[in-house]
Write an enzyme that holds these catalytic residues in place. Structure first.
Site, PDB file in Angstrom:
ATOM      1  N   SER A   1       0.771  -1.237   0.015  1.00 24.02           N
ATOM      2  CA  SER A   1      -0.112   0.094   0.034  1.00 24.02           C
ATOM      3  C   SER A   1       0.814   1.348  -0.034  1.00 24.02           C
ATOM      4  O   SER A   1       2.000   1.371   0.031  1.00 24.02           O
ATOM      5  CB  SER A   1      -0.749  -0.006   1.313  1.00 24.02           C
ATOM      6  N   LYS A   2       0.170   2.629  -0.150  1.00 25.22           N
ATOM      7  CA  LYS A   2       0.980   3.511  -0.234  1.00 25.22           C
ATOM      8  C   LYS A   2       1.519   3.948   1.173  1.00 25.22           C
ATOM      9  O   LYS A   2       2.564   4.647   1.249  1.00 25.22           O
ATOM     10  CB  LYS A   2      -0.300   4.612  -0.502  1.00 25.22           C
ATOM     11  N   ARG A   3       0.766   3.464   2.117  1.00 22.80           N
ATOM     12  CA  ARG A   3       1.302   3.484   3.467  1.00 22.80           C
ATOM     13  C   ARG A   3       2.685   3.018   3.580  1.00 22.80           C
ATOM     14  O   ARG A   3       3.788   3.474   4.231  1.00 22.80           O
ATOM     15  CB  ARG A   3       0.490   2.877   4.605  1.00 22.80           C
TER      16      ARG A   3
ATOM     17  N   ASP B   1      -3.041  12.660  -1.752  1.00 21.83           N
ATOM     18  CA  ASP B   1      -1.898  12.364  -2.879  1.00 21.83           C
ATOM     19  C   ASP B   1      -1.105  13.658  -3.432  1.00 21.83           C
ATOM     20  O   ASP B   1      -0.510  13.812  -4.415  1.00 21.83           O
ATOM     21  CB  ASP B   1      -2.731  11.754  -4.143  1.00 21.83           C
TER      22      ASP B   1
END
Ligand code: GLU
Length: 514
Positions: free
Chosen positions: A265-267, A287
């Site tokens: 994930s982006k995390r 974002d």
């Protein structure tokens, strides 16, 4: 294969294209090229509420950076266009009309509140599924439960509606996935998905199937998250009378977190500070700023090579593959079933390998650009020489500049440890003499500089080991680095002489202070 292979990458411009999407595009591209087929780019933008400005251009730029060129697409054109779904809007209605006429789809007029209520009731009754399906649809407000007149009246009054697919109550849908093998789904577990809304906009499912058919797609290669939709797509092919033309499916394994626990994930990217997007992105909200592989200093070929191995392997020990070698080697059979762990160290390793294999002249060009952006200049010979000295020592191209600072300016700081340890009598004698000799000489090459150095050592009855490191610190400020004689060659003997002289006086103050 007698039929021409035609595959598509069909992203929705609803956000920044994640590395998983680029991998999907890459596998499609490799498969197409391997089989002398066509690779299409189709923009699936029917969900206008999730439209993100700039996302489509980002997709195109990302593919271009990777060298993945569509044969047909919004910019390339082709015989099956337009390749942007919002421009095909009028095309879908006839297929929905056909399904409505044949009783394979129906109008539904339920409000969002009524749908919520339905789910609550089903939950309270401990129902198997909360879907709008062959059981629950009989209690809802749709053209299956309302009379023809009631339906007509609602349509005439302009009541909002959706058109849903009428999934059969008890049937098995089977499909053979090229990666996962046979997939069997009982229709009782499926949803009567919405195919079209009252504004005439098709949903993903309808547009996707109709376009795959009209664009003569032979293989649908996409992420695993679409596997649950595949049975519905097969059903739609059957319903539309295209059962003999169902494409082959290949659902690609998920990209997993570095520890293998769950989806990447982006995390994770934020937490570990690595990029998971091909290009940097500047947007709004959450974002606002995303790191890109390109901007972090990855070479496109290294990135593509890394990506290819996230879920596929050639079956040999070999790891370095150019795009054309990947085309030659790629087969769907060698795609892994299980998820692929994202390992940034591996990405860095690929980048190192590619940097080492790049010609110093080419790397030098990037350095010249960097130097220019710092408001300085650097000629080609010097840039090439620096690149050839540093290319074994860097992970990323921008490090030619950051690790090569001393090629452009006299050091402002010196490695204290070395100075304290090595600024001894011998060095105090050798360095000034060497500076004088280098100032006088007209030689330029590393070997000749080495000869001068050795002569000075001899005159002082000492060995290189006694002074080499402090000399390096005097010239570069740093305790380690590439061949010092070659560094001196790049700098030029006059410059080196000056640096040594300046260092000698600084060293004196550094050691007297402590
Ligand atoms: N538009 C879908 C997406 O955004 C395409 C899925 C598919 O390839 O069928 O991923």
């Amino acid at each position: 294969m007698s039929q021409e292979v035609r595959v598509r990458f069909a992203p929705s411009p609803t956000g920044v294209l994640h590395i998983g999407g680029v991998r999907t595009a890459l596998y499609n591209y490799l498969f197409a090229k391997k089989n002398n087929g066509k690779f299409l780019l189709r923009i699936e933008d029917t969900d206008q509420s999730r439209f993100v400005p700039g996302a489509e251009q980002y997709i195109k730029d990302s593919l271009a950076w990777c060298g993945i060129t569509p044969d047909e697409g919004p910019d390339q054109g082709g015989d099956f266009g337009p390749y942007t779904q919002s421009q095909r809007k009028d095309l879908y209605k006839q297929y929905v009309d056909q399904l409505l006429e044949q009783g394979k789809a129906y109008y539904a007029f339920d409000t969002p509140e009524e749908l919520d209520e339905m789910r609550e009731t089903l939950k309270a009754a401990k129902a198997h599924s909360l879907n709008y399906n062959s059981i629950s649809r009989n209690t809802m407000k749709n053209s299956l439960t309302l009379s023809e007149e009631e339906v007509r009246a609602k349509l005439d009054a302009g009541d909002p509606y959706v058109i849903r697919v009428k999934v059969p109550a008890k049937e098995d849908i089977r499909l053979q996935d090229m990666v996962r093998g046979w997939v069997n789904v009982h229709t009782s577990t499926m949803d009567d998905k919405v195919l079209m809304k009252s504004d005439g906009m098709p949903t993903y499912h309808l547009a996707n199937v109709v376009d795959d058919h009209l664009m003569k797609i032979t293989h649908v290669i996409r992420g695993e998250e679409w596997l649950p939709s595949a049975p519905l797509h097969v059903l739609l092919y059957q319903y539309l009378g295209w059962e003999d033309e169902v494409p082959e499916f290949a659902h690609l394994p998920l990209l997993l977190k570095p520890d293998g626990n769950g989806k990447l994930s982006k995390r994770d990217a934020e937490k570990h500070g690595f990029p998971i997007f091909p290009l940097a992105w500047q947007g709004e909200g959450e974002d606002a700023e995303l790191k890109g592989f390109r901007e972090e200093g990855y070479l496109a070929d290294a990135f593509v090579n890394f990506l290819a191995f996230l879920g596929w392997n050639p079956g040999t020990e070999e790891e370095i593959f150019s795009l054309s070698q990947l085309i030659e080697t790629f087969t769907i059979e060698r795609i892994n079933k299980s998820g692929a762990k994202f390992d940034i160290q591996k990405a860095i390793w690929f980048n190192q390998q590619y940097i080492r294999a790049t010609s110093p002249a080419l790397l030098g060009q990037s350095l010249i650009e960097q130097v220019k952006s710092e408001g300085m200049t650097c000629d080609e010979n010097k840039a090439t020489a620096i690149a050839s000295l540093l290319q074994e020592r860097i992970d990323f191209v921008p490090e030619l500049w950051s690790k090569g600072q001393y090629f452009f300016a006299m050091p402002t700081e010196y490695d204290q440890k070395v100075v304290r340890k090595k600024w001894k009598e011998t060095a105090q004698a050798v360095l000034p003499q060497l500076a004088d000799q280098l100032h006088e000489t007209s030689v330029t090459g590393a070997e000749e500089i080495q000869a001068i150095f050795e002569k000075v050592l001899e005159a002082n009855d000492t060995k290189a080991g006694m002074v080499l490191q402090i000399l390096r610190v005097a010239v570069t400020g740093e305790a380690g680095g590439p061949d010092l004689m070659k560094i001196m060659e790049v700098l030029g003997t006059k410059e080196v002489a000056e640096r040594i002289k300046s260092a000698v006086s600084t060293f004196a103050t550094m050691t007297s202070d402590s």
